[in-house]
Design a protein around this motif. Structure first.
Motif, mmCIF file in Angstrom:
data_model
loop_
_atom_site.group_PDB
_atom_site.id
_atom_site.type_symbol
_atom_site.label_atom_id
_atom_site.label_comp_id
_atom_site.label_asym_id
_atom_site.label_seq_id
_atom_site.Cartn_x
_atom_site.Cartn_y
_atom_site.Cartn_z
ATOM 1 N N ALA A 201 0.789 -1.310 -0.014
ATOM 2 C CA ALA A 201 0.024 0.016 -0.044
ATOM 3 C C ALA A 201 0.857 1.242 -0.073
ATOM 4 O O ALA A 201 0.710 2.044 -0.436
ATOM 5 C CB ALA A 201 -0.889 -0.190 1.304
ATOM 6 N N ALA A 206 -0.260 5.092 -0.783
ATOM 7 C CA ALA A 206 -1.305 5.112 0.322
ATOM 8 C C ALA A 206 -0.581 5.904 1.292
ATOM 9 O O ALA A 206 0.603 5.696 1.916
ATOM 10 C CB ALA A 206 -1.800 3.856 0.688
ATOM 11 N N ASN A 210 -5.588 5.780 4.293
ATOM 12 C CA ASN A 210 -6.100 4.935 3.696
ATOM 13 C C ASN A 210 -5.675 3.469 3.815
ATOM 14 O O ASN A 210 -6.460 2.623 3.645
ATOM 15 C CB ASN A 210 -5.262 5.219 2.385
ATOM 16 C CG ASN A 210 -5.815 6.369 1.644
ATOM 17 O OD1 ASN A 210 -6.912 7.002 1.779
ATOM 18 N ND2 ASN A 210 -5.093 7.137 0.846
ATOM 19 N N THR A 211 -4.462 3.400 4.659
ATOM 20 C CA THR A 211 -4.141 2.044 5.009
ATOM 21 C C THR A 211 -4.989 1.613 6.089
ATOM 22 O O THR A 211 -5.522 0.447 6.249
ATOM 23 C CB THR A 211 -2.668 2.147 5.528
ATOM 24 O OG1 THR A 211 -2.228 2.927 6.472
ATOM 25 C CG2 THR A 211 -1.634 2.265 4.544
ATOM 26 N N PHE A 213 -8.289 2.546 6.784
ATOM 27 C CA PHE A 213 -9.639 2.274 6.214
ATOM 28 C C PHE A 213 -9.683 1.071 5.269
ATOM 29 O O PHE A 213 -10.688 0.293 4.935
ATOM 30 C CB PHE A 213 -10.363 3.472 5.634
ATOM 31 C CG PHE A 213 -10.633 4.372 6.715
ATOM 32 C CD1 PHE A 213 -11.903 4.004 7.489
ATOM 33 C CD2 PHE A 213 -10.198 5.462 7.166
ATOM 34 C CE1 PHE A 213 -12.397 5.060 8.647
ATOM 35 C CE2 PHE A 213 -10.454 6.364 7.910
ATOM 36 C CZ PHE A 213 -11.563 6.109 8.932
ATOM 37 N N ARG A 214 -8.513 0.783 4.315
ATOM 38 C CA ARG A 214 -8.532 0.025 3.439
ATOM 39 C C ARG A 214 -7.902 -1.420 3.871
ATOM 40 O O ARG A 214 -8.164 -2.466 3.150
ATOM 41 C CB ARG A 214 -7.793 0.344 2.387
ATOM 42 C CG ARG A 214 -8.405 1.532 1.650
ATOM 43 C CD ARG A 214 -9.827 1.449 1.102
ATOM 44 N NE ARG A 214 -10.257 2.575 0.488
ATOM 45 C CZ ARG A 214 -10.639 2.589 -0.775
ATOM 46 N NH1 ARG A 214 -10.514 1.811 -1.548
ATOM 47 N NH2 ARG A 214 -11.187 4.036 -1.277
ATOM 48 N N ILE A 215 -6.958 -1.577 4.871
ATOM 49 C CA ILE A 215 -6.411 -2.673 5.386
ATOM 50 C C ILE A 215 -6.688 -3.111 6.941
ATOM 51 O O ILE A 215 -7.070 -4.023 7.041
ATOM 52 C CB ILE A 215 -4.882 -2.510 5.145
ATOM 53 C CG1 ILE A 215 -4.446 -2.517 3.605
ATOM 54 C CG2 ILE A 215 -3.979 -3.694 5.757
ATOM 55 C CD1 ILE A 215 -3.017 -1.909 3.497
ATOM 56 N N PRO A 218 -10.850 -3.361 7.756
ATOM 57 C CA PRO A 218 -11.505 -4.666 7.217
ATOM 58 C C PRO A 218 -11.138 -5.788 7.796
ATOM 59 O O PRO A 218 -11.690 -6.874 8.174
ATOM 60 C CB PRO A 218 -11.388 -4.475 5.692
ATOM 61 C CG PRO A 218 -10.874 -3.066 5.461
ATOM 62 C CD PRO A 218 -10.074 -2.497 6.640
#
Length: 307
Positions: A201, A206, A210-211, A213-215, A218
């Protein structure tokens, strides 16, 4: 291999199921039964009154005040506690500057911070409640003393004596007491996420947001969902009772601004001798708890991510 399989399984399950039925299911059934009576809690004599206790709830202004306060805790306490836990855990594990031979890392001294955050878990709930009660004291408490020291003598509220502030003060103590547990819990989950994900990322440009909310979020969703349910039950259960009982004026005041359902059950049972009516309130509390758990499980349902 199949011969006698079901008898074998039943032999292992029957004892736990009997124990569960006796010590878990049976008290719920008894509670529903007593909620339909005028039992005082002391006398062995009781009379069936049907749904009179439940009809009485709809006309009880104190009950609805307790419902409002409990729902406020139910909606806000998990959000604030878990958000702070996620933020602190992310900073301790991923939020630091990149160092040599390390793709990601936490802030310096993260190990010490984890111990500091977890420290409230070592203290019992009554001790934490008493500490905050002393801090909120309008005459000699730490908060008003600090405001006076910086020249804000005119802004020294009666924290627990103000109906507009009392519930928020209790909630602040509950957040402080519980956030450290989730910092450690989420930190353990984050440490198991492969560093390659973050490296890929970061190479793609990123940033930390971002890391997260995206990694991170989740992959931690199952843990967050479980924590959400646990915090919701805590907001409706004995923890809320203990904090309000110890910290609030009355307790439950002023003007029922901190009255919560568990405390109201206690007051009706041991102060007023109305155990049948109190049990009806307890059954209502059970329904609220089950609905909350079902809603969280339904709204939080998503495809399971594995790594």
């Amino acid at each position: 291999m199949q011969h006698g399989k079901y008898r074998f399984i039943a032999g292992f399950l029957i004892v736990p199921l009997v124990i569960y039925a006796v010590f878990v299911i049976s008290p719920f059934v008894q509670a529903i039964y007593y909620s339909l009576t005028d039992w005082t809690g002391l006398s062995p004599n009781l009379r069936m009154v049907g749904f009179d206790n439940y009809v009485r709830l709809f006309h009880d202004s104190v009950f609805w005040a307790a419902v409002g306060n409990s729902v406020t805790l139910l909606l806000l306490l998990p959000v604030v506690t878990l958000s702070l836990g996620l933020f602190f855990a992310f900073m301790l594990n991923v939020g630091g500057r990149r160092r040599k031979k390390a793709v990601i890392g936490g802030v310096r001294g993260s190990g010490v911070y984890k111990i500091i955050y977890f420290f409230p878990q070592v203290l019992s709930v009554p001790i934490v409640a008493l500490l905050f009660q002393f801090a909120y004291n309008p005459e000699s408490g730490a908060l008003n003393s600090f405001l006076g020291a910086i020249g804000l003598d005119g802004v020294q509220p009666d924290w627990l004596g103000d109906p507009q502030l009392a519930l928020w003060c209790v909630m602040g103590a509950m957040v402080w007491a519980n956030v450290g547990f989730y910092v450690v819990l989420f930190s353990a989950g984050m440490s198991s996420i492969p560093k390659d994900f973050y490296e890929a990322a970061l190479l793609d440009g990123a940033n930390r947001v971002n890391t997260f909310f995206r990694i991170t979020l989740p992959l931690l969703w199952d843990t967050v969902q479980t924590g959400w349910i646990y915090m919701g039950i805590l907001a409706l259960d004995v923890s809320a009772f203990a904090f309000v009982q110890i910290m609030s004026v009355g307790p439950g005041g002023p003007d029922y601004s901190t009255e919560v359902l568990p405390l109201y059950v206690y007051q009706r049972t041991f102060r007023d001798g109305q155990a049948g009516y109190a049990t009806a309130i307890g059954v209502s509390l059970l329904i609220v708890t089950l609905v909350f758990s079902a809603v969280v499980m339904r709204l939080g349902r998503r495809e399971r991510l594995e790594f």
